[in-house]
Design a protein around this motif. Structure first.
Motif, PDB file in Angstrom:
ATOM      1  N   PRO A  95       3.057  -5.247  -5.028  1.00 56.77           N
ATOM      2  CA  PRO A  95       3.682  -3.933  -5.201  1.00 56.77           C
ATOM      3  C   PRO A  95       5.074  -3.975  -5.830  1.00 56.77           C
ATOM      4  O   PRO A  95       5.782  -2.967  -5.794  1.00 56.77           O
ATOM      5  CB  PRO A  95       3.789  -3.446  -3.749  1.00 56.77           C
ATOM      6  CG  PRO A  95       4.088  -4.714  -2.993  1.00 56.77           C
ATOM      7  CD  PRO A  95       3.378  -5.835  -3.716  1.00 56.77           C
ATOM      8  N   THR A 104       1.943   4.988   0.589  1.00 58.41           N
ATOM      9  CA  THR A 104       0.500   5.025   0.374  1.00 58.41           C
ATOM     10  C   THR A 104       0.165   5.935  -0.801  1.00 58.41           C
ATOM     11  O   THR A 104      -0.728   5.620  -1.607  1.00 58.41           O
ATOM     12  CB  THR A 104      -0.188   5.525   1.659  1.00 58.41           C
ATOM     13  OG1 THR A 104       0.244   4.672   2.728  1.00 58.41           O
ATOM     14  CG2 THR A 104      -1.691   5.484   1.562  1.00 58.41           C
ATOM     15  N   ALA A 107       0.647   4.014  -3.858  1.00 55.06           N
ATOM     16  CA  ALA A 107      -0.382   2.966  -3.979  1.00 55.06           C
ATOM     17  C   ALA A 107      -1.690   3.561  -4.490  1.00 55.06           C
ATOM     18  O   ALA A 107      -2.396   2.948  -5.298  1.00 55.06           O
ATOM     19  CB  ALA A 107      -0.599   2.279  -2.636  1.00 55.06           C
ATOM     20  N   ARG A 111      -3.435   2.498  -7.893  1.00 55.99           N
ATOM     21  CA  ARG A 111      -4.845   2.061  -7.873  1.00 55.99           C
ATOM     22  C   ARG A 111      -5.647   2.789  -8.957  1.00 55.99           C
ATOM     23  O   ARG A 111      -6.444   2.179  -9.673  1.00 55.99           O
ATOM     24  CB  ARG A 111      -5.426   2.329  -6.481  1.00 55.99           C
ATOM     25  CG  ARG A 111      -6.848   1.857  -6.315  1.00 55.99           C
ATOM     26  CD  ARG A 111      -7.291   2.007  -4.859  1.00 55.99           C
ATOM     27  NE  ARG A 111      -8.660   1.567  -4.698  1.00 55.99           N
ATOM     28  CZ  ARG A 111      -9.719   2.333  -4.890  1.00 55.99           C
ATOM     29  NH1 ARG A 111      -9.566   3.613  -5.226  1.00 55.99           N
ATOM     30  NH2 ARG A 111     -10.935   1.849  -4.732  1.00 55.99           N
ATOM     31  N   MET A 128      -4.919  -2.789  -2.497  1.00 53.05           N
ATOM     32  CA  MET A 128      -3.526  -2.406  -2.679  1.00 53.05           C
ATOM     33  C   MET A 128      -2.627  -2.896  -1.530  1.00 53.05           C
ATOM     34  O   MET A 128      -3.084  -3.123  -0.409  1.00 53.05           O
ATOM     35  CB  MET A 128      -3.411  -0.880  -2.819  1.00 53.05           C
ATOM     36  CG  MET A 128      -4.335  -0.293  -3.886  1.00 53.05           C
ATOM     37  SD  MET A 128      -4.276  -1.161  -5.489  1.00 53.05           S
ATOM     38  CE  MET A 128      -2.640  -0.722  -6.053  1.00 53.05           C
ATOM     39  N   THR A 129      -1.340  -3.004  -1.856  1.00 56.41           N
ATOM     40  CA  THR A 129      -0.345  -3.407  -0.858  1.00 56.41           C
ATOM     41  C   THR A 129       0.871  -2.485  -0.957  1.00 56.41           C
ATOM     42  O   THR A 129       1.098  -1.866  -1.994  1.00 56.41           O
ATOM     43  CB  THR A 129       0.137  -4.853  -1.105  1.00 56.41           C
ATOM     44  OG1 THR A 129       0.739  -4.928  -2.399  1.00 56.41           O
ATOM     45  CG2 THR A 129      -1.001  -5.851  -1.023  1.00 56.41           C
ATOM     46  N   LEU A 130       1.630  -2.414   0.107  1.00 51.82           N
ATOM     47  CA  LEU A 130       2.902  -1.682   0.082  1.00 51.82           C
ATOM     48  C   LEU A 130       4.051  -2.666   0.187  1.00 51.82           C
ATOM     49  O   LEU A 130       3.943  -3.704   0.841  1.00 51.82           O
ATOM     50  CB  LEU A 130       3.008  -0.695   1.255  1.00 51.82           C
ATOM     51  CG  LEU A 130       1.977   0.412   1.379  1.00 51.82           C
ATOM     52  CD1 LEU A 130       2.410   1.379   2.492  1.00 51.82           C
ATOM     53  CD2 LEU A 130       1.782   1.145   0.075  1.00 51.82           C
ATOM     54  N   ALA A 144      -1.276   4.227   5.609  1.00 53.13           N
ATOM     55  CA  ALA A 144      -1.826   3.143   4.788  1.00 53.13           C
ATOM     56  C   ALA A 144      -3.188   2.714   5.329  1.00 53.13           C
ATOM     57  O   ALA A 144      -4.156   2.560   4.579  1.00 53.13           O
ATOM     58  CB  ALA A 144      -0.862   1.965   4.768  1.00 53.13           C
ATOM     59  N   SER A 147      -5.918   5.238   4.664  1.00 49.97           N
ATOM     60  CA  SER A 147      -6.322   5.374   3.255  1.00 49.97           C
ATOM     61  C   SER A 147      -7.558   4.533   2.937  1.00 49.97           C
ATOM     62  O   SER A 147      -8.329   4.851   2.034  1.00 49.97           O
ATOM     63  CB  SER A 147      -5.183   4.952   2.325  1.00 49.97           C
ATOM     64  OG  SER A 147      -5.084   3.534   2.285  1.00 49.97           O
ATOM     65  N   VAL A 150      -5.360   0.395   1.229  1.00 51.37           N
ATOM     66  CA  VAL A 150      -4.171  -0.457   1.372  1.00 51.37           C
ATOM     67  C   VAL A 150      -4.493  -1.514   2.430  1.00 51.37           C
ATOM     68  O   VAL A 150      -4.912  -1.183   3.536  1.00 51.37           O
ATOM     69  CB  VAL A 150      -2.930   0.365   1.781  1.00 51.37           C
ATOM     70  CG1 VAL A 150      -1.744  -0.555   2.035  1.00 51.37           C
ATOM     71  CG2 VAL A 150      -2.593   1.400   0.714  1.00 51.37           C
TER      72      VAL A 150
END
Ligand SMILES: NC(=O)N[C@@H](CC(=O)O)C(=O)O
Ligand SMILES: [Zn+2]
Ligand SMILES: [Zn+2]
Length: 405
Positions: A95, A104, A107, A111, A128-130, A144, A147, A150
Motif C-alpha cells: 500500500p 478500506t 483499497a 483494487r 489488498m493491504t492497508l 477492512a 470488505s 483486505v
C-alpha cells in the motif's frame, strides 16, 4: 549495468556474467546458525540423492502466489502488472503509494484500478493491504475485515523505506488498540523490519528491530499473526524459527537468496541491486537459503518486486527497490536447484503462503522448463523505462502456463 565475475551459470559466451554468490551451490547450513540438527541432515541427504539421479529438465508445480508485491499506479501499473499476472495466481499488493492506501475505501478503489489494468482473460487476484499509521483506528480494521478484499496491514516504521514517511512513529505508544483489534479479527500484520534510528548501522537495522520491536510485540500479542517481510539476516531466520509455526512467518525475495552485499559494489556502484533492507554478508545469504530450502512452512515467496523508473535508480541519490517480477520464478527455481532441494520448491512458491493466510491453494499449474532465456535490458512504458533484476543476463527455468490436459 550488471558486470563482473566469471560464471558457470550461463555457458554462452555472449552472456553477461552474474555476481559470485549466485553461482556457488549453497553449502550445508553454517554451524554458527541455530537450527535443529535434524534439518542439517535432511538437506545433506537430499543434496546427495539429487546428485545421483539426472537433474530434472521440467517441473510442473501448482500456480504460485506472490505474498509481497509493489504494483504502483497509472502507467507503471499497466507496464508491470502483466509480468506478475502471467504466472502468479494472487499477490499481496503493497500500500505504499503516494498518498498511501490507509483506508478500506481507498483499497477498494486501488483494487478496481488493478483489475482494470489486467490483461484480458487474466484470473490474477490482487489481495489488498492497508498502510498502518499512528492514526489507524480499530474501526478501520473492522471495515477492512468486512470488505473481504483486505487481507493485512503493513507496518512501515516512519522513514525506513520507499514512501514510508507516513508510517508508524511509535508502535507501542500509538498502535496497540489497533493491533489488538487485528488479532481479534485475524487480520495479519506485515512488517518492514528495520529500525530507523540513524545511530544504528544500516546493516544492523533488521537485527535491532527484532530485538527492540518484533520480539516484544510477539510477547505482548501472541495471537497476532505476523509476516516478517523480505528477511535478510540469520538473525531473522533464528527469530522466525523461535516463534510458533502458524503465528510468525517470513517472505523471502530472490535478491536476498542470490546476492550478497558485494553485488552492490562489484565493478562499480550497482544501483539495480539496491533495495531495502540492504543486501547483507554472504553468511546471512547462506542462512536464508538453508532455511527456505529446508522445507519449513514458515517461509514463502514474496518477490518485493519494486519497480522504479530507470532515471530514479541511475542518479545521484537512487531510490531503493529491485524490479524482479519478470525473473523471480526462474531465480527461485535456480536457488532450490543449487541447494539440491527442487522437491521443496512448490511448497515455498505455492503452499506455505496460502496455508499461512488461511486461503485455498491455487488449483491450476504452471510448468518451469530448463531452457535458456534472455532477460530484456529494460522494459519501456509510456513515461520511461524500468530495468529488471539481472538485466540482459541469460536465465534458465523458463515459466509457462500448463497446457490444458
Ligand atoms: N524494498 C525496497 O527497496 N523498496 C520498496 C519498499 C519496501 O518494500 O521496503 C519500494 O516500494 O520501492
Ligand atoms: Zn520493505
Ligand atoms: Zn516491498
Amino acid at each position: 549495468m550488471q558486470t563482473t565475475a566469471t560464471s558457470t551459470f550461463s555457458a554462452k559466451p555472449h552472456v553477461k556474467h552474474l555476481p559470485g554468490p549466485f553461482l556457488r551451490p549453497s553449502p550445508p547450513y553454517s554451524a554458527r546458525v541455530h537450527l535443529p540438527s535434524s534439518r542439517n541432515k535432511t538437506s545433506i541427504s537430499i543434496a546427495m540423492a539429487a546428485s545421483s539421479s539426472p537433474p530434472p529438465q521440467e517441473l510442473t508445480i501448482t500456480r504460485p502466489d506472490d505474498w509481497h508485491l509493489h504494483l504502483r499506479e497509472g502507467d507503471v501499473l499497466a507496464a508491470v502488472l502483466p509480468h506478475s499476472a502471467m504466472h502468479f495466481g494472487r499477490a499481496i499488493v503493497m500500500p505504499n503509494l503516494k498518498p498511501p492506501v490507509t483506508t478500506t475505501a481507498r483499497a477498494l478503489e486501488y483494487r478496481e484500478e488493478i483489475l482494470r489494468a489486467l490483461p484480458p482473460g487474466s484470473s490474477f487476484v490482487p489481495l489488498m493491504t492497508l498502510y498502518l499509521t499512528d492514526n489507524t483506528s480499530p474501526e478501520e480494521i473492522k471495515l477492512a475485515k468486512k470488505s473481504g478484499v483486505v487481507f493485512a496491514l503493513k507496518l512501515y516504521p516512519a522513514g525506513a523505506t520507499t514512501n514510508s514517511q507516513d508510517g508508524v512513529t511509535d508502535i507501542f505508544g500509538k498502535c496497540l488498540p489497533v493491533l489488538e483489534e487485528m488479532a481479534r479479527q485475524e487480520m495479519h500484520l506485515l512488517v518492514h523490519g528495520e529500525v530507523t534510528d540513524q545511530h544504528v548501522d544500516t546493516f544492523d537495522r533488521e537485527k535491532v528491530f527484532i530485538e527492540k520491536i518484533l520480539a516484544p510485540l510477539v510477547q505482548r500479542l501472541p495471537q497476532l499473526k505476523i509476516v516478517m517481510e523480505h528477511i535478510t539476516t540469520m538473525d531473522a531466520v533464528n527469530f522466525v524459527e523461535s516463534c510458533k509455526e502458524g503465528h510468525v512467518a517470513a517472505t523471502v525475495t530472490p535478491q536476498h537468496l542470490l546476492l550478497n552485499r558485494n553485488a552492490l559494489f562489484q565493478g562499480g556502484l550497482q544501483p539495480h541491486n539496491y533495495c531495502l533492507p540492504v543486501l547483507k554478508r554472504e553468511i546471512h545469504r547462506q542462512a536464508i537459503v538453508s532455511a527456505v530450502t529446508s522445507g519449513s512452512k514458515q517461509y514463502f515467496l514474496g518477490t518485493d518486486s519494486a519497480p522504479h523508473d530507470k532515471r530514479r535508480k541511475e542518479c545521484s541519490c537512487g531510490c531503493a527497490g529491485i524490479y524482479s517480477a519478470p525473473v523471480a520464478l526462474s531465480l527461485y527455481a535456480k536457488v532450490f536447484e543449487q541447494a539440491g532441494a527442487l522437491d521443496k520448491l512448490e511448497a515455498f512458491t505455492s503452499f506455505n503462503g496460502p496455508d499461512f493466510y488461511g486461503l485455498p491453494r491455487n488449483t491450476s499449474k504452471i510448468v518451469l522448463r530448463k531452457s535458456a532465456w534472455k532477460v530484456p535490458d529494460t522494459y519501456s512504458y509510456s513515461s520511461g523505462e524500468i530495468v529488471p533484476m539481472f538485466t540482459g543476463n541469460t536465465l534458465e527455468w523458463l515459466p509457462s502456463d500448463q497446457l490444458e490436459e
